[in-house]
Design an enzyme around this catalytic site. Structure first.
Site, PDB file in Angstrom:
ATOM      1  N   ARG A   1       0.836  -1.204   0.000  1.00  0.00           N
ATOM      2  CA  ARG A   1       0.000   0.000   0.000  1.00  0.00           C
ATOM      3  C   ARG A   1       0.873   1.257   0.000  1.00  0.00           C
ATOM      4  O   ARG A   1       0.958   1.963  -0.994  1.00  0.00           O
ATOM      5  CB  ARG A   1      -0.951  -0.025   1.218  1.00  0.00           C
ATOM      6  CG  ARG A   1      -2.161   0.897   1.100  1.00  0.00           C
ATOM      7  CD  ARG A   1      -1.852   2.366   1.282  1.00  0.00           C
ATOM      8  NE  ARG A   1      -1.254   2.659   2.580  1.00  0.00           N
ATOM      9  CZ  ARG A   1      -0.783   3.852   2.917  1.00  0.00           C
ATOM     10  NH1 ARG A   1      -0.847   4.859   2.063  1.00  0.00           N
ATOM     11  NH2 ARG A   1      -0.222   4.033   4.094  1.00  0.00           N
TER      12      ARG A   1
ATOM     13  N   HIS B   1       5.823   4.295  12.500  1.00  0.00           N
ATOM     14  CA  HIS B   1       5.909   4.247  11.033  1.00  0.00           C
ATOM     15  C   HIS B   1       6.903   5.324  10.604  1.00  0.00           C
ATOM     16  O   HIS B   1       6.679   6.506  10.822  1.00  0.00           O
ATOM     17  CB  HIS B   1       4.501   4.547  10.497  1.00  0.00           C
ATOM     18  CG  HIS B   1       4.378   4.629   9.009  1.00  0.00           C
ATOM     19  ND1 HIS B   1       3.820   3.609   8.264  1.00  0.00           N
ATOM     20  CD2 HIS B   1       4.685   5.604   8.124  1.00  0.00           C
ATOM     21  CE1 HIS B   1       3.790   3.969   6.978  1.00  0.00           C
ATOM     22  NE2 HIS B   1       4.315   5.169   6.865  1.00  0.00           N
TER      23      HIS B   1
ATOM     24  N   CYS C   1       4.668   9.278  -0.506  1.00  0.00           N
ATOM     25  CA  CYS C   1       3.289   9.746  -0.421  1.00  0.00           C
ATOM     26  C   CYS C   1       3.086  10.756  -1.534  1.00  0.00           C
ATOM     27  O   CYS C   1       3.765  11.778  -1.567  1.00  0.00           O
ATOM     28  CB  CYS C   1       2.997  10.373   0.938  1.00  0.00           C
ATOM     29  SG  CYS C   1       1.350  11.099   1.031  1.00  0.00           S
TER      30      CYS C   1
ATOM     31  N   ASN D   1       9.604   4.182   2.681  1.00  0.00           N
ATOM     32  CA  ASN D   1       9.536   3.651   4.036  1.00  0.00           C
ATOM     33  C   ASN D   1      10.906   3.077   4.372  1.00  0.00           C
ATOM     34  O   ASN D   1      11.708   2.808   3.483  1.00  0.00           O
ATOM     35  CB  ASN D   1       8.518   2.511   4.105  1.00  0.00           C
ATOM     36  CG  ASN D   1       7.095   2.963   3.864  1.00  0.00           C
ATOM     37  OD1 ASN D   1       6.583   2.836   2.755  1.00  0.00           O
ATOM     38  ND2 ASN D   1       6.471   3.485   4.876  1.00  0.00           N
TER      39      ASN D   1
HETATM   40 ZN    ZN Z   1       4.036   6.275   5.094  1.00  0.00          ZN
END
Ligand code: ZN
Length: 307
Positions: free
Chosen positions: A15, A207, A240, A249
């Site tokens: 995702r 995160h 993003c 990430n």
């Molecule tokens: Zn993120």
């Protein structure tokens, strides 16, 4: 009794990783990606998001991905949702965990979700109730908790206030996200400490993005502060599309390497994770940010045989 050093890793590549890709991978490739993560030992995968396909065309096949995934005992397929409509889609598609996001800054929340932070919190409280009634476990992420691309510094007091409000829904877990990769380890320790004081007993997840090369250091700081669940993406893919210059990430394989050698088991097979990072490079047609994909595992040499 669970090992107090064990760290769970939530794989968010399918995702958070793929949504920032310029191209769109075929559904079958996404499913293969998720199955590889599970085969490597991952037990929670953020598999897709149920958002407007006009805004995020990379996730337009959310229902098809869920329909194609085999169910495994003990594996949670997380669907990201931003509103009640998204939740209804995730529930119908068969997600057994949903993640909602509330952005700590109003400007970013408006840009990302089209509503104010207050409206997102209200939606979350409603969704969490509906999820529990449907037997789906709900968790929530406070995004941009370490800084906002539009408003700059986000006061710790603001993050704590949002955490307290989302905690009213009694979520299974609350995550603190450095959505744009600006945080540093001392900030992680402070924020985790303040949040834990504010909502004692609530499981915390972190995160991190590696935008400014602090992602792995932040992950270690979070673990030192007692956090036992971290997000990461295989290959270190991600970003993003709504946050300028946000990059990947932290890479799952880099995180696994760091944790295992620091005495924190994860249940993930490092060799399989590295192989998946390499496989992703082939699927995407370009190098991935992961360091372990480049350097490989450290295999100490046996001492030379005496003659
Ligand atoms: Zn993120």
């Amino acid at each position: 009794m669970p090992d107090k050093h064990h760290v769970d890793i939530v794989e968010v590549g399918p995702r958070d990783g793929l949504q920032s890709e310029p191209g769109v991978l075929p559904t079958a490739t996404k499913v293969a990606f998720i199955e590889r993560a599970i085969a490597a030992g991952v037990r929670r995968v953020e598999v897709t998001s149920f958002v407007n396909p006009k805004r995020v065309p990379q996730m337009a096949d959310a229902e098809a991905v869920l329909a194609a995934l085999p169910r495994h005992e003990g594996v949670h397929y997380v669907g990201l949702v931003l509103n009640r409509k998204g939740f209804e889609r995730a529930a119908a598609a068969g997600c057994n965990e949903i993640g909602m996001a509330v952005v700590a800054s109003d400007t970013f929340n408006q840009r990302n979700q089209g509503v104010t932070s207050d409206e997102s919190i209200a939606a979350w409280l409603d969704i969490a109730r509906a999820a529990k009634a449907a037997g789906i476990r709900p968790q929530v992420t406070v995004s941009a908790a370490f800084g906002c691309p539009f408003e700059g510094e986000v006061p710790v007091s603001r993050v704590v206030e949002i955490v307290q409000r989302v905690a009213e829904a009694d979520p299974f877990e609350i995550a603190l996200a450095d959505t744009i990769g600006v945080g540093v380890p001392s900030q992680v320790i402070e924020l985790v400490g303040r949040v834990r004081e504010a909502v004692p007993g609530v499981a915390l997840r972190c995160h991190f993005h590696n935008t400014r090369n602090t992602g792995i250091a932040n992950a270690f700081a979070a673990v030192q502060a007692g956090v036992r669940t971290l997000d990461a993406s295989l290959g270190g893919i991600g970003g993003c599309p709504f946050a300028p210059a946000a990059t990947g990430n932290i890479a799952t394989e880099d995180l696994v390497y760091m944790l295992h050698r620091s005495g924190h088991p994860t249940g993930i097979d490092l060799a399989a994770a590295i192989e998946t990072g390499k496989w992703l490079q082939e699927q995407l047609g370009r190098p991935v940010p992961s360091m372990l994909v480049k350097a490989g595992d450290f295999v100490p040499r046996a001492p030379a045989q005496a003659a």
